[in-house]
Motif scaffolding. Structure first.
Motif, PDB file in Angstrom:
ATOM      1  N   PRO A 129       3.204   5.721  10.222  1.00  0.00           N
ATOM      2  CA  PRO A 129       2.309   6.868  10.010  1.00  0.00           C
ATOM      3  C   PRO A 129       2.889   7.921   9.073  1.00  0.00           C
ATOM      4  N   HIS A 130       4.206   7.888   8.859  1.00  0.00           N
ATOM      5  CA  HIS A 130       4.860   8.913   8.038  1.00  0.00           C
ATOM      6  C   HIS A 130       5.128   8.451   6.610  1.00  0.00           C
ATOM      7  N   LEU A 131       4.929   7.153   6.334  1.00  0.00           N
ATOM      8  CA  LEU A 131       5.304   6.600   5.039  1.00  0.00           C
ATOM      9  C   LEU A 131       4.179   6.721   4.011  1.00  0.00           C
ATOM     10  N   ARG A 132       4.578   6.870   2.757  1.00  0.00           N
ATOM     11  CA  ARG A 132       3.677   6.672   1.627  1.00  0.00           C
ATOM     12  C   ARG A 132       4.183   5.435   0.888  1.00  0.00           C
ATOM     13  N   VAL A 133       3.313   4.798   0.158  1.00  0.00           N
ATOM     14  CA  VAL A 133       3.672   3.567  -0.539  1.00  0.00           C
ATOM     15  C   VAL A 133       3.456   3.759  -2.033  1.00  0.00           C
ATOM     16  N   ALA A 134       4.475   3.397  -2.790  1.00  0.00           N
ATOM     17  CA  ALA A 134       4.371   3.425  -4.248  1.00  0.00           C
ATOM     18  C   ALA A 134       4.365   1.991  -4.763  1.00  0.00           C
ATOM     19  N   VAL A 135       3.413   1.691  -5.617  1.00  0.00           N
ATOM     20  CA  VAL A 135       3.323   0.376  -6.242  1.00  0.00           C
ATOM     21  C   VAL A 135       3.577   0.557  -7.734  1.00  0.00           C
ATOM     22  N   ASN A 136       4.626  -0.080  -8.205  1.00  0.00           N
ATOM     23  CA  ASN A 136       5.037   0.075  -9.606  1.00  0.00           C
ATOM     24  C   ASN A 136       5.182   1.551  -9.981  1.00  0.00           C
ATOM     25  N   GLN A 137       5.829   2.288  -9.059  1.00  0.00           N
ATOM     26  CA  GLN A 137       6.215   3.688  -9.261  1.00  0.00           C
ATOM     27  C   GLN A 137       5.041   4.657  -9.302  1.00  0.00           C
ATOM     28  N   GLU A 138       3.914   4.260  -8.709  1.00  0.00           N
ATOM     29  CA  GLU A 138       2.773   5.158  -8.550  1.00  0.00           C
ATOM     30  C   GLU A 138       2.314   5.091  -7.098  1.00  0.00           C
ATOM     31  N   PHE A 139       2.006   6.259  -6.493  1.00  0.00           N
ATOM     32  CA  PHE A 139       1.522   6.249  -5.122  1.00  0.00           C
ATOM     33  C   PHE A 139       0.211   5.474  -5.046  1.00  0.00           C
ATOM     34  N   SER A 140       0.057   4.717  -3.964  1.00  0.00           N
ATOM     35  CA  SER A 140      -1.079   3.801  -3.856  1.00  0.00           C
ATOM     36  C   SER A 140      -1.820   4.017  -2.541  1.00  0.00           C
ATOM     37  N   ALA A 141      -3.129   3.754  -2.552  1.00  0.00           N
ATOM     38  CA  ALA A 141      -3.954   3.877  -1.357  1.00  0.00           C
ATOM     39  C   ALA A 141      -3.779   2.649  -0.471  1.00  0.00           C
TER      40      ALA A 141
END
Length: 222
Positions: free
Chosen positions: A51-63
């Motif tokens: 619940p606390h994490l954000r995810v970056a895909v290829n160095q961009e935040f992703s939904a």
């Protein structure tokens, strides 16, 4: 049909997963949320962090519902404590304020504002023994430069420079130095303040505090 991707773990996520990176094969069309479920099953200690994490895909935040492209680099980003003109660096050595000042100074910019953030020896009454800063360097520098773009767009003529240190820091050592230069002082003050606040939001740099009676990743609590 399956494709491969690389998962990077930082700070508390790295500790919970027991690794800093791994390669996985996932079905084509796998979404970010589905990957997180897979990772939680592989590394059960990650589940409380999701619940606390954000995810970056290829160095961009992703939904969460974004599909993962083949060969993606996926970074799990715990809470954090280019192209712009200026200097934006993450380094593992002592900082000098003069470096950021030199990067933004010129004869057209008469207003110069700086900020130096040093390690405190007390946090909420607890004595700090040391801090450890960790970063996802390429993305961190990219996000720092984006802050520079924001400042230049909001206060035209303002130039920004930010340097952040990683590694082990003792109380009194500089963790971050910022300089903002503008034709007038008001824009320089506002640009520097904006940089300080934005640095805490999206830039993947983490801080772990070590006390006499324990340790904690800042942003996650004990």
């Amino acid at each position: 049909m399956a494709h491969s991707l690389t998962v990077l773990y930082f700070a508390a996520a790295r500790e919970r997963a027991g690794t800093s990176r791994e390669s996985l094969e996932v079905p084509a069309g796998t979404r970010v949320s589905e990957l997180l479920g897979l990772l939680a099953s592989r590394h059960p200690g990650l589940a409380p962090l999701l619940p606390h994490l954000r995810v970056a895909v290829n160095q961009e935040f992703s939904a969460p519902d974004a599909a993962l492209p083949p060969g993606a680099e996926v970074a799990l980003i715990p809470p954090v404590a280019g192209g712009a003109e200026g200097l934006f660096r993450v380094v593992d050595r002592p900082l000098r304020l003069e470096e950021v000042v030199e990067a933004v100074s010129d004869a057209a910019r008469g207003g110069l504002v700086t900020f130096s953030g040093a390690v405190r020896n007390l946090t909420k009454g607890r004595r700090v023994l040391r801090l450890e800063y960790e970063a996802y360097p390429p993305m961190a520098e990219k996000k720092l430069a984006e802050i520079g773009d924001e400042v230049a767009a909001q206060w035209p003529g303002t130039r920004l420079a930010i340097m952040h240190r990683v590694g082990t820091l003792q109380p009194g050592e500089l963790a971050v130095v910022i300089a903002a230069a503008a034709p007038h002082r008001k824009e320089a003050f506002r640009g520097c303040e904006h940089a300080i606040e934005r640095l805490k939001q999206d830039v993947p740099i983490w801080k772990k505090e070590f006390f006499e009676d324990g340790e904690v990743w800042v942003g996650l609590g004990p």
